[in-house]
Design a protein around this motif. Structure first.
Motif, PDB file in Angstrom:
ATOM      1  N   TYR A 142       0.848  -1.190   0.000  1.00  0.00           N
ATOM      2  CA  TYR A 142       0.000   0.000   0.000  1.00  0.00           C
ATOM      3  C   TYR A 142       0.884   1.240   0.000  1.00  0.00           C
ATOM      4  CZ  TYR A 142      -3.599  -3.367   1.348  1.00  0.00           C
ATOM      5  OH  TYR A 142      -4.444  -4.438   1.375  1.00  0.00           O
ATOM      6  N   THR A 145       1.207   3.276   2.316  1.00  0.00           N
ATOM      7  CA  THR A 145       1.846   3.348   3.622  1.00  0.00           C
ATOM      8  C   THR A 145       2.442   1.995   3.972  1.00  0.00           C
ATOM      9  OG1 THR A 145       1.554   4.121   5.893  1.00  0.00           O
ATOM     10  CG2 THR A 145      -0.193   2.734   5.000  1.00  0.00           C
ATOM     11  N   GLY A 146       3.359   1.973   4.916  1.00  0.00           N
ATOM     12  CA  GLY A 146       4.071   0.755   5.250  1.00  0.00           C
ATOM     13  C   GLY A 146       3.317  -0.168   6.195  1.00  0.00           C
ATOM     14  N   SER A 166       2.833   1.019   9.846  1.00  0.00           N
ATOM     15  CA  SER A 166       1.748   1.985  10.053  1.00  0.00           C
ATOM     16  C   SER A 166       0.391   1.294  10.085  1.00  0.00           C
ATOM     17  CB  SER A 166       1.761   3.041   8.940  1.00  0.00           C
ATOM     18  OG  SER A 166       2.947   3.795   8.976  1.00  0.00           O
ATOM     19  N   ARG A 182      10.776   8.358   0.027  1.00  0.00           N
ATOM     20  CA  ARG A 182       9.364   8.703   0.112  1.00  0.00           C
ATOM     21  C   ARG A 182       9.010   9.787  -0.894  1.00  0.00           C
ATOM     22  NH1 ARG A 182       6.198   7.269   4.461  1.00  0.00           N
ATOM     23  NH2 ARG A 182       4.593   8.199   3.152  1.00  0.00           N
ATOM     24  N   TYR A 228      -5.628  10.463  -2.565  1.00  0.00           N
ATOM     25  CA  TYR A 228      -4.994   9.999  -1.331  1.00  0.00           C
ATOM     26  C   TYR A 228      -5.902  10.310  -0.149  1.00  0.00           C
ATOM     27  CZ  TYR A 228      -0.184   9.130  -2.994  1.00  0.00           C
ATOM     28  OH  TYR A 228       0.941   8.628  -3.600  1.00  0.00           O
ATOM     29  N   HIS A 284      -4.731   8.893   5.826  1.00  0.00           N
ATOM     30  CA  HIS A 284      -4.091   7.709   6.422  1.00  0.00           C
ATOM     31  C   HIS A 284      -3.339   6.872   5.383  1.00  0.00           C
ATOM     32  CE1 HIS A 284      -7.611   5.834   4.674  1.00  0.00           C
ATOM     33  NE2 HIS A 284      -8.423   6.368   5.567  1.00  0.00           N
ATOM     34  N   LEU A 285      -3.357   7.288   4.106  1.00  0.00           N
ATOM     35  CA  LEU A 285      -2.604   6.661   3.011  1.00  0.00           C
ATOM     36  C   LEU A 285      -3.044   5.230   2.704  1.00  0.00           C
ATOM     37  CD1 LEU A 285       1.040   7.911   3.745  1.00  0.00           C
ATOM     38  CD2 LEU A 285      -0.710   8.945   2.296  1.00  0.00           C
ATOM     39  N   MET A 286      -4.267   4.879   3.090  1.00  0.00           N
ATOM     40  CA  MET A 286      -4.827   3.579   2.747  1.00  0.00           C
ATOM     41  C   MET A 286      -6.028   3.775   1.826  1.00  0.00           C
ATOM     42  SD  MET A 286      -3.317   0.838   3.933  1.00  0.00           S
ATOM     43  CE  MET A 286      -4.521  -0.467   4.229  1.00  0.00           C
ATOM     44  N   THR A 336       4.529  17.952   4.381  1.00  0.00           N
ATOM     45  CA  THR A 336       5.043  16.608   4.671  1.00  0.00           C
ATOM     46  C   THR A 336       5.929  16.124   3.536  1.00  0.00           C
ATOM     47  OG1 THR A 336       3.115  16.075   6.024  1.00  0.00           O
ATOM     48  CG2 THR A 336       4.394  14.226   5.159  1.00  0.00           C
ATOM     49  N   TYR A 382       9.836  15.097   3.599  1.00  0.00           N
ATOM     50  CA  TYR A 382      10.407  13.838   3.123  1.00  0.00           C
ATOM     51  C   TYR A 382      11.600  14.095   2.218  1.00  0.00           C
ATOM     52  CZ  TYR A 382       6.321  11.132   4.715  1.00  0.00           C
ATOM     53  OH  TYR A 382       5.343  10.523   5.449  1.00  0.00           O
TER      54      TYR A 382
END
Length: 429
Positions: free
Chosen positions: A78, A80-81, A84, A283, A343, A346-348, A413, A417
């Motif tokens: 995903y 995000t890692g 997370s 990132r 997006y 929560h990046l999911m 953000t 990065y």
């Protein structure tokens, strides 16, 4: 006439020129899907195959947005890692979600094989490359994923990395030999043809202008049609409008940029000596691959909350390419383009049901090729009563995007990065 695709490598090499008529008149259906990207098309094909009457409405053309102009990378995971995800749903929940992302890769692979989508041109292998020395962390992480998930990963030390990617920037990499890259627009258009063959009705140039979603039969209206259906699925991505307000307030439209170089096989070979695609681990990093039998480079990178194009996309990306591979200083750009991704904060992915009969399947930015496939599949399963796997994404719901402050925070953000990436690279010199 339907609107044209923007000028990209994919639109230039589209295998077919099929068009679908705008919706007109009064239409009754079991299912109405809003959005003709890969998530909507996957759901349409599966539901039509199960015998449901399906109408799909697309404001522009099939796979016109991010689905048809992205990097074409198909791999598990995903945006995000895993760590997370674990913090939100626990270790076992995170593993189940990661296995779903692996299933998404296999859904795409299976569609290409079973439907004979040769024009998707799948090529095996995606390498995640690091611009710093992880001091064993990358190799340990890849071994852990091999053990826990059975991924086909191979660690590449510095010497092998620089033999494949002739750049002084890279220190090590992991090659995912089970992942692949492909032509997403041809794939999406083939999915549309199959959905129609199974009985679905697809309508391009059919933007939804209003909707009544409260009754047992939902009613959606376009400029020339009124569609009544038991279920409605919104799968609209970065170009989501205001018809479903809670969806519009829950995503951030993020722009990314891609270029295609001129034909120069010898020059390309001087830098990139593998058919595998390369994903920069930063990132704020780049992603790229060779196309047209290794004679050109398709290079993507940079993200911004600015939804209008900068003055010279090509110059921005070319600078990144030449900084990574100085030997490509004479390699010119053929075409460059941008697109909006969706997006969530929560990046999911956002996958679920907002009220009875109203479903959503969006926010695939950063890892859309596998997650659109699994998203469309499990929503179709939920509607058909085959499973409730869509509930696995309930902890990642329609959280408020923060409005203008949310966009500002996302941009800050990203800049953070970039600074962190640069500092880490400097420490590895």
């Amino acid at each position: 006439m339907p609107s044209a695709y923007i000028d990209t490598y994919y639109s230039r090499t589209a295998a077919t020129s099929d068009t679908y008529p705008p919706a007109a008149g009064r239409i009754e259906a079991d299912m109405c899907i809003v959005g003709g990207g890969l998530a909507g098309l996957t759901a349409a094909e599966k539901l039509a195959r199960s015998g449901r009457s399906v109408v799909l409405l697309e404001a522009q053309r099939v796979a016109w947005g991010a689905s048809g102009r992205n990097g074409g990378f198909v791999s598990a995971g995903y945006a995000t890692g895993l760590s997370s995800i674990e913090r939100r749903v626990g270790a076992e929940g995170a593993k189940e979600l990661f296995r779903l992302s692996m299933e998404g890769v296999e859904i795409v692979r299976r569609h290409i094989a079973s439907l004979g989508i040769h024009e998707a041109r799948p090529v095996p292998g995606i390498a995640k490359a690091l611009r710093y020395n992880s001091r064993g962390a990358l190799q340990a992480a890849s071994e852990r994923q091999r053990r826990e998930f059975g991924l086909d990963l191979r660690y590449l030390p510095r010497e092998e990395v620089r033999g494949l990617f002739a750049s002084p920037k890279y220190h090590e990499a992991v090659l995912d030999e089970g992942a692949f890259h492909f032509h997403p627009l041809n794939y999406g258009r083939a999915l549309a043809r199959e959905a129609v063959r199974q009985g679905a009705a697809i309508h391009e140039s059919s933007a939804v202008v209003s909707a009544d979603l409260e009754g047992a039969r939902k009613v959606l209206r376009t400029a020339e049609a009124e569609i009544a259906a038991e279920h409605v699925l919104f799968a609209t991505g970065g170009y989501t409008g205001s018809v479903l307000p809670e969806l519009g307030k829950a995503f951030l439209p993020i722009a990314t940029y891609v270029l295609l170089t001129k034909h120069a096989p010898d020059l390309v070979r001087s830098a990139i000596r593998t058919q595998a695609a390369i994903l920069d681990d930063r990132r704020a990093g780049d992603y790229y691959r060779v196309v047209d039998d290794g004679s050109r480079i398709l290079w993507g990178g940079r993200i911004t909350t600015r939804t209008t194009d900068p003055r010279d996309i090509a110059a921005l990306l070319r600078r990144e390419m030449v900084t990574t591979y100085p030997q490509l200083a004479d390699l010119k750009v053929d075409v460059a383009w941008s697109g909006l991704m969706s997006y969530a904060r929560h990046l999911m992915p956002q996958i679920g049901q907002s009220r009875p009969g109203v479903w959503y399947c969006t926010a695939f930015g950063g890892h859309g090729m596998n997650t659109t496939a699994i998203g469309g599949t499990i929503i179709a399963e939920g509607i058909a009563g085959e499973s409730d796997r869509y509930r696995l994404f309930a902890p990642f719901g329609l959280a408020w995007n923060g409005g203008l402050l949310g966009r500002a925070a996302a941009q800050l953000t990203y800049w953070g990065y970039r600074l962190a990436d640069t500092a880490r690279e400097l420490r590895s010199r």
